[in-house]
Design an enzyme around this catalytic site. Structure first.
Site, PDB file in Angstrom:
ATOM      1  CG  ASP A  12      35.070  38.010  40.569  1.00 16.67           C
ATOM      2  OD1 ASP A  12      34.442  37.006  40.946  1.00 16.67           O
ATOM      3  OD2 ASP A  12      34.509  38.975  40.011  1.00 16.67           O
ATOM      4  CB  SER A  13      34.051  35.301  37.114  1.00 17.10           C
ATOM      5  OG  SER A  13      33.161  36.215  37.718  1.00 17.10           O
ATOM      6  CB  CYS A  75      34.718  34.764  42.969  1.00 20.09           C
ATOM      7  SG  CYS A  75      33.392  33.965  42.057  1.00 20.09           S
ATOM      8  CG  ASN A  76      30.138  35.644  47.432  1.00 18.50           C
ATOM      9  OD1 ASN A  76      29.893  35.478  48.617  1.00 18.50           O
ATOM     10  ND2 ASN A  76      30.514  36.817  46.949  1.00 18.50           N
ATOM     11  CD  GLU A 154      31.995  41.513  34.652  1.00 24.33           C
ATOM     12  OE1 GLU A 154      32.690  41.956  33.724  1.00 24.33           O
ATOM     13  OE2 GLU A 154      32.461  41.208  35.770  1.00 24.33           O
ATOM     14  CB  CYS A 184      27.422  38.141  43.923  1.00 24.14           C
ATOM     15  SG  CYS A 184      28.224  38.371  42.316  1.00 24.14           S
ATOM     16  CB  THR A 185      32.864  40.012  44.803  1.00 23.42           C
ATOM     17  OG1 THR A 185      33.042  39.193  43.643  1.00 23.42           O
ATOM     18  CG2 THR A 185      33.264  39.249  46.049  1.00 23.42           C
ATOM     19  CG  HIS A 186      30.005  41.089  39.718  1.00 22.02           C
ATOM     20  ND1 HIS A 186      30.742  39.952  39.923  1.00 22.02           N
ATOM     21  CD2 HIS A 186      30.293  41.498  38.447  1.00 22.02           C
ATOM     22  CE1 HIS A 186      31.446  39.678  38.833  1.00 22.02           C
ATOM     23  NE2 HIS A 186      31.192  40.604  37.923  1.00 22.02           N
TER      24      HIS A 186
END
Ligand code: DGL
Length: 262
Positions: A12-13, A75-76, A154, A184-186
């Site tokens: 992911d980012s 990550c989408n 984050e 969004c995976t967050h």
């Protein structure tokens, strides 16, 4: 039989993909994981399609070089720009985080109107809308870019009043829906806050457990338990706050190694 003990590569980012890695860890404790958080290029949601495809190429090449059997694009934003040739060849399987969620939502016939929240990149691609309408053309899909959420998460802004105001301001714009896709995976990290906004009136869908379930169905993967420390976590730009948030979230001691790939 011990099964395929080669690691699963997850990227992911930033920390968002840890929601997916953590679900895989719980469901398949015998499967080592190699995680890559591309913090140098975070957030992906505001990057061009061309740039994100370049990042995917480099990261998939690194994870293949680490002997990963499967690649999870956790990550989408990256999943929304994924094409066959975006990932280097050699993985047994490449999983994206969009298809399993779209399939799960479409299979629930009580759902008539579904909201999707995600980064600008994911929402502008209309990927969820396209996939959902392909599966069920009677669905009404409302999409909303929520670019402040991933950087806020984050930063560890999850339980304070600023986070609450941002979450409520966005969700107020969606109107009446039956289900909401956390695209969004967050966002699973703020799921309790989203649940408390809707008070049980809206079904929430996200990728982590669905991806883990999907992998658990692969019979050749190892179902034995690996000791803590077998998993490896890389970030392209190390910060202590990232390590603390990652540890807190992943729920076990993790050692982050900095690895600048490109
Ligand atoms: N976790 C990511 C996603 O699922 C991206 C957040 C970002 O880097 O913008 O889209």
């Amino acid at each position: 039989m011990t099964g395929d003990t080669r690691p699963i590569g997850v990227f992911d980012s930033g920390i968002g993909g840890l929601t997916v890695a953590s679900a895989i860890r719980k469901r398949l404790p015998g499967q080592p994981i190699i995680y890559f958080g591309d913090t140098v290029h975070l957030p992906y949601g505001d990057k061009s399609v061309h740039s994100i495809r370049g990042y995917i190429k480099e990261i998939s090449s690194f994870l293949l070089g680490q002997n990963c059997s499967r690649l999870v694009v956790a990550c989408n934003s990256a999943s929304s720009v994924l094409q066959k040739d975006t990932v280097v060849p050699g993985f047994t399987e490449v999983l994206n985080v969009i298809d399993p969620v779209a399939a799960c939502v479409a299979s629930d016939l009580h759902i008539k109107k579904v909201g999707v929240i995600g980064t600008r990149r994911t929402i502008q691609s209309h990927i969820y809308k396209k996939r959902l309408l392909k599966l069920r053309e009677d669905l009404e899909v409302v999409e909303l870019a929520t670019p402040l959420l991933a950087p806020m998460i984050e930063e560890g802004f999850i339980k304070n009043s600023i986070a609450e105001t941002v979450i409520h301001t966005y969700l107020d714009q969606l109107g009446k829906i039956d289900a909401l896709i956390l695209g969004c995976t967050h966002y699973p990290l703020i799921k309790p806050q989203i649940e408390s906004y809707y008070q049980g009136s809206v079904l929430l869908f996200d990728a982590p457990e669905l991806i883990a379930e999907n992998l658990a169905g692969v019979s050749e993967l190892s179902h034995q338990t690996v000791s803590i420390g077998t998993n490896h976590f890389y970030v392209s730009d190390y910060t202590q706050s990232f390590e603390e948030t990652a540890k807190l979230f992943f729920g076990e001691i993790i050692h982050l190694e900095e690895k600048l790939l490109f």
